[in-house]
Enzyme design. Structure first.
Site, PDB file in Angstrom:
ATOM      1  N   HIS A   1      -0.914 -12.482  -6.615  1.00 19.01           N
ATOM      2  CA  HIS A   1       0.216 -12.378  -5.693  1.00 19.01           C
ATOM      3  C   HIS A   1      -0.150 -12.832  -4.289  1.00 19.01           C
ATOM      4  CE1 HIS A   1       2.465 -10.272  -8.756  1.00 19.01           C
ATOM      5  NE2 HIS A   1       1.527  -9.344  -8.846  1.00 19.01           N
TER       6      HIS A   1
ATOM      7  N   HIS B   1      -4.490  -9.444   3.847  1.00 19.41           N
ATOM      8  CA  HIS B   1      -4.004 -10.464   2.919  1.00 19.41           C
ATOM      9  C   HIS B   1      -3.054 -11.394   3.644  1.00 19.41           C
ATOM     10  CE1 HIS B   1      -1.047  -7.137   2.641  1.00 19.41           C
ATOM     11  NE2 HIS B   1      -0.182  -8.132   2.590  1.00 19.41           N
TER      12      HIS B   1
ATOM     13  N   HIS C   1       0.473 -14.279   3.477  1.00 22.72           N
ATOM     14  CA  HIS C   1       1.707 -14.771   2.863  1.00 22.72           C
ATOM     15  C   HIS C   1       1.949 -16.170   3.407  1.00 22.72           C
ATOM     16  CE1 HIS C   1       2.830 -10.789   1.250  1.00 22.72           C
ATOM     17  NE2 HIS C   1       2.238 -10.338   2.346  1.00 22.72           N
TER      18      HIS C   1
ATOM     19  N   GLU D   1       6.683 -13.796   6.277  1.00 21.69           N
ATOM     20  CA  GLU D   1       7.628 -12.803   5.747  1.00 21.69           C
ATOM     21  C   GLU D   1       8.595 -12.350   6.844  1.00 21.69           C
ATOM     22  OE1 GLU D   1       6.357 -10.869   1.846  1.00 21.69           O
ATOM     23  OE2 GLU D   1       5.272  -9.780   3.410  1.00 21.69           O
TER      24      GLU D   1
ATOM     25  N   HIS E   1      -1.534  -9.923   7.249  1.00 20.88           N
ATOM     26  CA  HIS E   1      -1.334  -8.474   7.324  1.00 20.88           C
ATOM     27  C   HIS E   1      -2.679  -7.774   7.200  1.00 20.88           C
ATOM     28  CE1 HIS E   1       3.010  -8.979   5.577  1.00 20.88           C
ATOM     29  NE2 HIS E   1       2.941  -9.310   6.862  1.00 20.88           N
TER      30      HIS E   1
ATOM     31  N   THR F   1       5.809  -4.771   1.456  1.00 22.01           N
ATOM     32  CA  THR F   1       6.675  -5.922   1.165  1.00 22.01           C
ATOM     33  C   THR F   1       6.534  -6.384  -0.278  1.00 22.01           C
ATOM     34  OG1 THR F   1       5.024  -7.540   1.888  1.00 22.01           O
ATOM     35  CG2 THR F   1       6.541  -6.689   3.566  1.00 22.01           C
TER      36      THR F   1
END
Length: 384
Positions: A107, A133, A135, A145, A158, A239
């Site tokens: 993910h 991590h 995104h 995000e 994050h 999230t």
């Protein structure tokens, strides 16, 4: 005697009811704890993805909540709070003797962090780091995000922390005051970011889902913006499923930049199940439902509004509020080029108009002079 027997029976009945009630309460508590554990298990076992975000709520109840993340941060409605304490970090400067685990979990790209890294100021309690991590999106679609005034940035980082009153991240994740996440927007710059390269250089080692590797420790503080003074704060959620609404969010106003090549490596290297490209791993912004977004800084000294970050600094279409500066410094490269070409066109048009006017005036004078030199002679019969 009958009266005594009646009172004894009533007393025994009360004990039985209390015992039953206590047993029922205990079962409910156990059930609640079991529910939380089940949510964690489902998050790990259920093959959710970013293409089916609308169906998350059918499996994970919290994803239907009214305090979900991410959100769009409206800079015009964010409330300035002078009482917000500044963010201070400790233990972020790790030595290269510290081994950090880098994981592709299918993910995101996740880096484990030691609990010695802490947020020591900014909240009511100390928060320990657990992991960070990312995104991201694609070349065609930026993948942050959170958004600023409905504008996405190329990527987002994050850094996840848990409340020191709890034993670990798993326990804290289910508590109302359990988590604090520091988030920052990642833009595109002209130069390679050496600090991010410490992570990105190991991408090929974790290209497949559920693969991991170890990288040496470094100063994780350098992954965040230079200034931590200007930020937005609101209460929200994870999230990703199970979407627990237990996160105190801090989104920094300043951005970090990486090179286009570095961002491309993040977008094009990692794979998820069935060898598919791990890309566009960002959740759509969620409704506020009356929540307040507060800021640590006031935008009132800037009557001209948000500053456009140049494309070479933050990527196409990105925008944040500027701390200082106005005029051309607040324009994008495209805006500056448009103004330059417009000015050049106006000068050219003016020069052409002046030239055309002079030529027309000269021709008119020539024509007038020509008419004055013609002698009129009546036609003869032969000529007629």
């Amino acid at each position: 005697m009958l009266r005594n027997a009646f009172l004894t029976a009533l007393f025994i009945h009360g004990l039985v009811v209390n015992a039953a009630s206590s047993s029922s309460s205990s079962e409910e508590d156990d059930g609640s704890s079991e529910h939380e554990n089940e949510e964690h298990k489902k998050a790990h076992s259920h093959h959710w993805g970013y293409t089916d975000q609308l169906s998350w709520g059918s499996v994970f109840n919290d994803c239907n909540g009214q305090s979900q993340s991410p959100i769009d941060i409206n800079t015009n409605t964010a409330i300035y709070d002078a009482q917000l304490p500044s963010i201070k970090l400790a233990g972020y400067d790790l030595t290269d003797n510290t081994a950090l685990t880098l994981l592709n979990n299918g993910h995101t790209l996740q880096l484990s962090l030691p609990g010695s890294m802490r947020v020591v100021s900014g909240f009511d309690r100390i928060y320990h780091a657990a992991q960070l991590h990312f995104h991201w999106g694609s070349v065609e679609e930026p993948g942050s995000e959170h958004t600023i005034d409905n504008v996405h940035f190329p990527a987002e980082i994050h850094v996840v922390h848990y409340n020191s009153k709890y034993a670990n991240l798993s326990e804290a994740a289910t508590k109302e005051d359990g988590l604090a996440v520091l988030g920052a927007f990642i833009g595109i710059g002209l130069h390679e970011n050496e600090n991010y390269e410490k992570i990105l250089s190991a991408l090929t080692d974790v290209s497949l889902e559920e693969t991991k590797t170890e990288i040496p420790g470094f100063n994780v503080r350098h992954l965040l913006p230079n200034s931590l003074e200007r930020f937005y704060r609101y209460t929200g959620s994870l999230t990703t499923p199970p979407c627990f609404q237990t996160v105190n969010w801090t989104m920094f106003n300043d951005t970090i930049t990486v090179s286009r090549k570095q961002l491309a490596a993040l977008e094009d290297t990692l794979k998820m199940e069935q060898n598919q490209l791990l890309s566009k791993n960002f959740r759509a912004p969620q409704l506020l439902h009356g929540r307040r977004v507060v800021s640590s800084f006031s935008a009132s000294p800037e009557p001209q509004g948000p500053k456009i970050i140049p494309l070479t600094e933050a990527g196409p279409g990105t925008r944040v509020r500027a701390s200082t500066g106005a005029g051309l410094a607040g324009l994008s490269r495209g805006d500056i080029l448009a103004i330059a070409f417009g000015a050049l066109f106006a000068v050219t048009l003016l020069a052409f108009s002046t030239y055309a006017y002079q030529q027309r005036k000269k021709y008119s004078k020539f024509k007038k002079d020509s008419r004055q030199n013609v002698i009129y002679k009546p036609a003869t019969k032969e000529e007629a």
